[in-house]
Design a protein around this motif. Structure first.
Motif, PDB file in Angstrom:
ATOM      1  N   THR A 132       6.105   5.780  -7.375  1.00 56.52           N
ATOM      2  CA  THR A 132       5.500   4.488  -7.056  1.00 56.52           C
ATOM      3  C   THR A 132       5.190   4.451  -5.571  1.00 56.52           C
ATOM      4  N   GLY A 133       4.289   3.575  -5.210  1.00 55.00           N
ATOM      5  CA  GLY A 133       3.918   3.428  -3.805  1.00 55.00           C
ATOM      6  C   GLY A 133       3.877   1.972  -3.404  1.00 55.00           C
ATOM      7  N   GLY A 134       3.882   1.758  -2.090  1.00 58.72           N
ATOM      8  CA  GLY A 134       3.807   0.393  -1.586  1.00 58.72           C
ATOM      9  C   GLY A 134       3.511   0.379  -0.106  1.00 58.72           C
ATOM     10  N   THR A 159     -19.703  15.694   0.371  1.00 55.69           N
ATOM     11  CA  THR A 159     -19.114  14.454   0.876  1.00 55.69           C
ATOM     12  C   THR A 159     -18.220  13.910  -0.218  1.00 55.69           C
ATOM     13  N   VAL A 160     -16.963  13.720   0.108  1.00 58.04           N
ATOM     14  CA  VAL A 160     -15.992  13.294  -0.893  1.00 58.04           C
ATOM     15  C   VAL A 160     -15.400  11.953  -0.475  1.00 58.04           C
ATOM     16  N   ARG A 161     -14.954  11.214  -1.464  1.00 61.15           N
ATOM     17  CA  ARG A 161     -14.328   9.926  -1.197  1.00 61.15           C
ATOM     18  C   ARG A 161     -12.854  10.111  -0.859  1.00 61.15           C
ATOM     19  N   LEU A 162     -12.369   9.269  -0.003  1.00 65.87           N
ATOM     20  CA  LEU A 162     -10.964   9.269   0.370  1.00 65.87           C
ATOM     21  C   LEU A 162     -10.305   7.997  -0.136  1.00 65.87           C
ATOM     22  N   VAL A 163      -9.025   8.054  -0.339  1.00 66.73           N
ATOM     23  CA  VAL A 163      -8.282   6.889  -0.804  1.00 66.73           C
ATOM     24  C   VAL A 163      -7.202   6.563   0.228  1.00 66.73           C
ATOM     25  N   GLU A 164      -6.734   5.324   0.178  1.00 66.97           N
ATOM     26  CA  GLU A 164      -5.683   4.918   1.090  1.00 66.97           C
ATOM     27  C   GLU A 164      -4.339   5.419   0.563  1.00 66.97           C
ATOM     28  N   ALA A 165      -3.638   6.142   1.408  1.00 63.67           N
ATOM     29  CA  ALA A 165      -2.336   6.672   1.002  1.00 63.67           C
ATOM     30  C   ALA A 165      -1.266   5.605   1.180  1.00 63.67           C
ATOM     31  N   PRO A 166      -0.457   5.332   0.161  1.00 63.93           N
ATOM     32  CA  PRO A 166       0.612   4.334   0.331  1.00 63.93           C
ATOM     33  C   PRO A 166       1.560   4.752   1.453  1.00 63.93           C
ATOM     34  N   PRO A 167       1.839   3.881   2.394  1.00 66.22           N
ATOM     35  CA  PRO A 167       2.741   4.251   3.487  1.00 66.22           C
ATOM     36  C   PRO A 167       4.151   4.597   3.023  1.00 66.22           C
ATOM     37  N   ALA A 168       4.574   4.010   1.915  1.00 65.17           N
ATOM     38  CA  ALA A 168       5.930   4.258   1.421  1.00 65.17           C
ATOM     39  C   ALA A 168       5.872   4.617  -0.062  1.00 65.17           C
ATOM     40  N   ARG A 169       6.827   5.450  -0.464  1.00 68.33           N
ATOM     41  CA  ARG A 169       6.879   5.858  -1.864  1.00 68.33           C
ATOM     42  C   ARG A 169       8.328   5.910  -2.331  1.00 68.33           C
ATOM     43  N   ALA A 170       8.490   5.792  -3.621  1.00 69.47           N
ATOM     44  CA  ALA A 170       9.784   5.987  -4.264  1.00 69.47           C
ATOM     45  C   ALA A 170       9.553   6.812  -5.524  1.00 69.47           C
ATOM     46  N   THR A 189       5.294  -1.130   2.020  1.00 67.56           N
ATOM     47  CA  THR A 189       6.583  -1.000   2.695  1.00 67.56           C
ATOM     48  C   THR A 189       7.545  -0.280   1.766  1.00 67.56           C
ATOM     49  N   ALA A 190       8.660   0.187   2.338  1.00 69.15           N
ATOM     50  CA  ALA A 190       9.673   0.849   1.527  1.00 69.15           C
ATOM     51  C   ALA A 190      10.221  -0.096   0.469  1.00 69.15           C
ATOM     52  N   LEU A 191      10.361  -1.371   0.837  1.00 68.76           N
ATOM     53  CA  LEU A 191      10.868  -2.350  -0.120  1.00 68.76           C
ATOM     54  C   LEU A 191       9.914  -2.523  -1.290  1.00 68.76           C
ATOM     55  N   GLU A 192       8.635  -2.587  -0.977  1.00 67.18           N
ATOM     56  CA  GLU A 192       7.635  -2.767  -2.040  1.00 67.18           C
ATOM     57  C   GLU A 192       7.640  -1.565  -2.983  1.00 67.18           C
ATOM     58  N   ALA A 193       7.717  -0.336  -2.429  1.00 71.58           N
ATOM     59  CA  ALA A 193       7.770   0.855  -3.275  1.00 71.58           C
ATOM     60  C   ALA A 193       9.031   0.861  -4.112  1.00 71.58           C
ATOM     61  N   TYR A 194      10.148   0.441  -3.510  1.00 73.50           N
ATOM     62  CA  TYR A 194      11.420   0.396  -4.230  1.00 73.50           C
ATOM     63  C   TYR A 194      11.377  -0.620  -5.368  1.00 73.50           C
ATOM     64  N   GLN A 195      10.808  -1.774  -5.104  1.00 72.81           N
ATOM     65  CA  GLN A 195      10.749  -2.793  -6.148  1.00 72.81           C
ATOM     66  C   GLN A 195       9.893  -2.323  -7.330  1.00 72.81           C
ATOM     67  N   ALA A 196       8.786  -1.653  -7.019  1.00 68.11           N
ATOM     68  CA  ALA A 196       7.961  -1.111  -8.105  1.00 68.11           C
ATOM     69  C   ALA A 196       8.738  -0.064  -8.888  1.00 68.11           C
ATOM     70  N   ALA A 197       9.513   0.737  -8.166  1.00 65.71           N
ATOM     71  CA  ALA A 197      10.316   1.754  -8.837  1.00 65.71           C
ATOM     72  C   ALA A 197      11.411   1.120  -9.700  1.00 65.71           C
ATOM     73  N   ARG A 198      12.005   0.026  -9.222  1.00 59.78           N
ATOM     74  CA  ARG A 198      13.025  -0.653 -10.008  1.00 59.78           C
ATOM     75  C   ARG A 198      12.462  -1.175 -11.321  1.00 59.78           C
TER      76      ARG A 198
END
Length: 963
Positions: free
Chosen positions: A338-340, A265-276, A342-351
């Motif tokens: 980076t992840g987020g 039994t392994v743990r799963l993580v939430e995958a960021p819907p958007a990435r940059a 939304t696409a905007l959130e991932a982009y802002q983290a990447a910026r």
């Protein structure tokens, strides 16, 4: 424990076969195939068992214990240290049947899996819930969860989601004595006390483990280095009270030496819907590594390092991927994802991350938000494990010092010292890896194929181990130790810790039945190397192997076990494995068999080997491995060589005479096609199939009343070429000429419409493929020389392009002709074009009809592997065709393969994987395109009456419609 007096292998095999539901394989072929993993080592097992269910595992282990035979658990066999092989052992292949995802619990964010579950299968099962398993090694399309637990695998995203050990909830274990128990995570004092009171062996085990820990608290606390990537030795610090006596964590990374895994039994993580993706370029790898600690506080999901020499190795191996154009200036690059939500959130983290990178004046930055471009860039990084087995200058590079790890803040200095160590030894390698975790992958050009190679190998590894330890590091940061590094553990751990490793294994496996010789009492790191420095008896060769110095030994040793060929989900390689699921029918399995044949030990019969013949019998010669394999193993060529040598001066299979000589038979049929059609449609047709080695379920073709060449003579007499038109030579391949002349006629119609003077060779021509693929090389050479003579007599300038309509024939002229005729074949090879290539290159501005239709395309294997389809896509765009190229791989017919008796089921299974369902699902107005005669034939015979067109037929049809 007593051993029966008779030979244990034969008796054990009989007993296993009598009681197991899964396969029991103790023959030379299976033992050879499972004698390798992705390491430098070779160990012939006693046999192989592919358990069908957990009961098979229990029974097999009990019988092996009774016979005193060791057991090695195996997933995908991609272990780089030698953990998935063992001398005289029974190998349990968990991947074959025990690969189910049993349950996904989205609320608890866990998954319960069998040990042979492929990582990508788990990811697909978790994806609908927005979840994923965190660790993601580059072999994710074939590595198993059991193997990842055995090695404590990590991957690019361990910065965000940790190692496998960080993601294990429970392990369902089977011990060598038959005891079963489930171990979980952190325990309270009360829970530990309760486990000591459990009845029988389980309670005794927990008591001994807890006493072991309490006795050695100081040694464990002081002797286990603390760093993000430490997968060397046993993780005994997981047993400490401050870590909750976490047995699941303590057993993760033990390489199958303590227990067998029945489930997890392994743990799963939430995958960021958007990435940059931020790609940062630096002057060198040291500067890139030095920059990492300042970037980690910004929370990147990854911090992967890749230097220019990896790019050079990639370019040396094949065409330049367009994704490389997105790399900023530099000689080493960090991939910072980076992840987020939304696409905007991932982009802002990447910026924010990109701004931090720019604070270093020597750095350059590219910010990539397009998901397709991100996938293309990541594909370059994932290919590293295969790419760097061939250095930019063509030399071979091997594992050994594969994934050392140091604290990230020490990585820059460590890399500079490691480069210096390589220079002192006169060695080269291509470092890359998980810079955010301080982990470095490195394959090195050890001279392992030469007698002095082993001492060089040992000396370097010993000094490299000391170097890593001097930087506070670990011998392994991801792939475990195995035979490659376990002998070096005393250089990393004090003697008391090494003694504790032995005691820990003894608690779990007192009889030393589970993967003995790995980690505890290890085999020498320079013993059992798989490389043949001097074959027992050199075997004659008929083909040049120009990329491997004329050596078939070097050619088959290209295979390093990366195992992309056992990914059944995408690409062309390897269709027979996709159909059968048998390792010996994969590119890797066949390479291992050929290597053993050349070695002359387990397979001593040389070119007469029945084991190699059987494995190659289901090779479709699709050439998919020559392009899709990261190291370009070319099994189609090796099969041709084997068939030539195997049947030299011996009777051949009937199909070699019927279909191997088909061009000759078709020329005879062309003299009287009507009576020939009547004959094959009469009861005598069944007899003809039987005499020709053709499967009774195959439909023999209908012979047209007129060949293309006969039509062309009439056509040219009635329609002379216009004066001044540029000449082009059309190659009238055997199958189009004699069986589907409409394809060649359509090509003439299109090329003449575009203003070209279409010429034919002066006399019959043939590429010789039917003889070449069946190993009849003498005849193939004769046919090609005659064809060159007919081409030379055409009377056109020497640089006149030659257009081939069938991809298999065209690929033979492009690639195999020079192999057979050397320099004499190169001029034709260089001037040969596919139909689409010719239009794209020589009629790039010519107007084409508008074809506003939907289409699906089956790409011929040889076009995929040798010719490429970029020109086809450009021509389709000019037509306005809305086309979708299927990811269907081989059609399954592959020339004579699908017609041969004994191949029908495999041929049909390959086609049913993707191609036939896609064709059946296509709308009635959707055009099915297939330039390959084999592909069109397979579709016509198995796709419920659908007919596929050649691109030339589609364009000609639209020209006629436009009138």
């Amino acid at each position: 424990m007593s051993r029966p007096s008779a030979a244990p292998g034969a008796e054990l095999a009989r007993e296993l076969a009598a009681v197991l539901r899964g396969e029991v394989r103790f023959g030379a072929a299976e033992r050879t195939v499972y004698s390798h993993d992705a390491s430098n080592y070779r160990h012939l097992p006693l046999g192989v068992v592919k358990p069908a269910d957990p009961d098979d595992v229990r029974t097999a282990l009990a019988l092996c214990r009774r016979y005193g035979v060791p057991v090695v658990a195996r997933g995908a066999g991609t272990s780089i240290g030698g953990q998935a092989i063992g001398p005289g052992a029974v190998v349990l292949d968990f991947r074959r049947h025990l690969g189910s995802v049993l349950e996904i619990d989205p609320q608890a964010r866990t998954a319960r899996v069998q040990p042979g579950t492929v990582l990508d299968d788990l990811q697909r099962a978790a994806r609908p819930y927005g979840l994923r398993f965190g660790p993601d090694p580059s072999t994710h399309s074939r590595c198993t969860i059991g193997g990842m637990i055995g090695n404590d695998s990590c991957g690019a995203h361990s910065l965000a989601w940790g190692r496998t050990a960080d993601n294990v909830e429970q392990l369902e274990l089977l011990l060598a004595d038959g005891t079963e128990l489930t171990v979980g995570g952190r325990l309270t004092g009360a829970e530990r006390a309760a486990l000591r009171e459990a009845p029988g062996r389980v309670g005794e085990l927990h008591t001994r483990l807890q006493e072991f820990t309490e006795r050695n608290l100081a040694v464990i606390r002081q002797g286990m280095p603390q760093l993000p990537r430490r997968t060397s030795g046993y993780p005994l610090d997981a047993l400490l009270p401050e870590h909750g006596h976490d047995l699941a964590r303590a057993l993760t990374g033990t390489e199958g030496t303590c227990a067998l895994l029945l489930g997890a039994t392994v743990r799963l993580v939430e995958a960021p819907p958007a990435r940059a993706l931020v790609v940062a370029g630096y002057p060198d790898e040291g500067a890139a590594a030095d920059a990492v600690p300042a970037l980690l506080p910004y929370g990147p999901l990854t911090a992967e390092g890749m230097a220019a020499d990896l790019i050079a190795a990639l370019l040396a191996a094949g065409p330049r991927p367009p994704a490389l154009d997105r790399l900023p200036a530099g000689e080493c690059w960090l991939f910072l994802e980076t992840g987020g939500a939304t696409a905007l959130e991932a982009y802002q983290a990447a910026r924010r991350l990109a701004d931090a990178v720019r604070r270093e004046r020597s750095a350059a930055v590219a910010l990539v938000t397009d998901p397709v471009e991100q996938r293309q860039l990541w594909a370059v990084r994932e290919a590293g494990a295969g790419i760097v087995t061939r250095l930019p200058g063509g030399g071979e590079a091997w594992p050994g010092w594969e994934d050392s790890a140091v604290p990230p803040e020490r990585l820059g200095d460590y890399l500079r010292d490691l480069r210096a160590l390589l220079r002192r030894h006169g060695l080269r390698g291509v470092p890359y890896g998980h810079f955010g975790d301080g982990c470095v992958h490195l394959r090195i050009d050890f001279p392992l194929d030469r007698p002095q190679g082993a001492p060089v190998f040992r000396e370097f590894l010993e000094q490299a181990a000391d170097l890593a330890v001097s930087h506070g590091g670990s011998l392994s940061g991801e792939h475990g130790d195995g035979q490659a590094r376990a002998e070096l553990l005393p250089r990393m751990y004090p003697p008391k810790v090494i003694a504790l490793f032995g005691e820990f294994k003894g608690i779990w496996d007192p009889e030393n039945l589970l993967n003995p010789g790995a980690l505890v009492d290890p085999r020498p790191l320079d013993a059992d190397l798989r490389f043949v420095t001097s074959p027992r008896r050199p075997l004659p060769l008929a083909l040049p192997y120009e990329q491997d110095g004329g050596s078939l030994v070097k050619a088959v040793h290209r295979c390093v076990g990366v195992a992309k060929c056992v990914d059944p989900t995408t690409g062309v390689m390897c269709p027979s494995y996709m159909a059968t699921g048998e390792e010996r029918h994969s590119t890797r399995g066949r390479a291992r068999l050929l290597a053993e044949m050349l070695r002359g030990e387990a397979i001593p019969d040389g070119w007469r080997s029945a084991e190699v013949r059987e494995a190659l019998d289901l090779c479709l010669s699709c050439k998919g491995c020559a392009s899709d394999c990261p190291v370009h193993v070319d099994m189609a060529t090796y099969k041709t060589e084997f068939l030539y040598q195997h049947y030299r001066h011996r009777p051949r299979p009937l199909s070699h005479y019927s279909m191997g000589w088909l061009p000759l038979w078709l020329r005879a049929v062309a003299l009287a096609p009507g009576p020939a059609n009547s004959l094959v449609r009469s009861p005598a047709g069944a007899l003809l199939k039987r005499l020709g080695g053709i499967d009774r379920r195959r439909v023999l073709p209908v012979f047209p009343p007129e060949t293309f060449t006969h039509w062309y003579r009439r056509h040219r007499a009635a329609h002379p070429a216009p004066a001044g038109a540029r000449p082009v030579v059309l190659w009238p391949d055997t199958f189009s000429n004699h069986l589907q002349p409409s394809v060649l006629r359509s090509a003439v119609e299109v090329l003449e419409h575009l203003g070209f003077d279409v010429r034919l060779p002066e006399g019959p021509v043939c590429c010789g493929l039917t003889w070449y693929s069946t190993g009849q090389l003498g005849t193939a050479r004769t046919v090609l020389r005659r064809s060159l003579g007919a081409l030379a007599a055409t009377g056109v300038p020497a640089d006149t392009p030659v257009v081939g309509l069938d991809p298999s024939c065209t690929a033979t002229l492009r690639e195999d002709l020079p192999r057979l005729l050397g320099a004499d074949g190169r001029p034709l090879s260089e001037r040969t074009r596919t139909f689409a290539e010719f239009i794209d290159e020589y009629a790039s501005d010519a107007p084409l009809p508008h074809v506003r239709l939907d289409a699906v395309t089956q790409t011929h294997c040889h076009q995929h592997a040798v010719l490429g389809s970029a020109a086809d896509r450009r021509v389709e765009a000019r037509l306005g065709l809305h086309n979708r190229a299927l990811d269907s791989g081989c059609c399954g017919l592959a020339g004579n393969f699908g017609f041969e008796r004994g191949h029908f089921e495999v041929s049909e299974a390959i086609a049913e994987r993707v191609l036939l369902p896609e064709v059946r699902a296509a709308g009635p107005d959707t055009v099915v395109l297939a330039d390959g005669f084999s592909c069109r034939t397979q579709i016509a015979q198995l796709a419920d009456g659908r007919r596929a067109l050649h691109l030339a037929e589609l364009i000609a049809r639209e020209l006629r419609a436009d009138g």
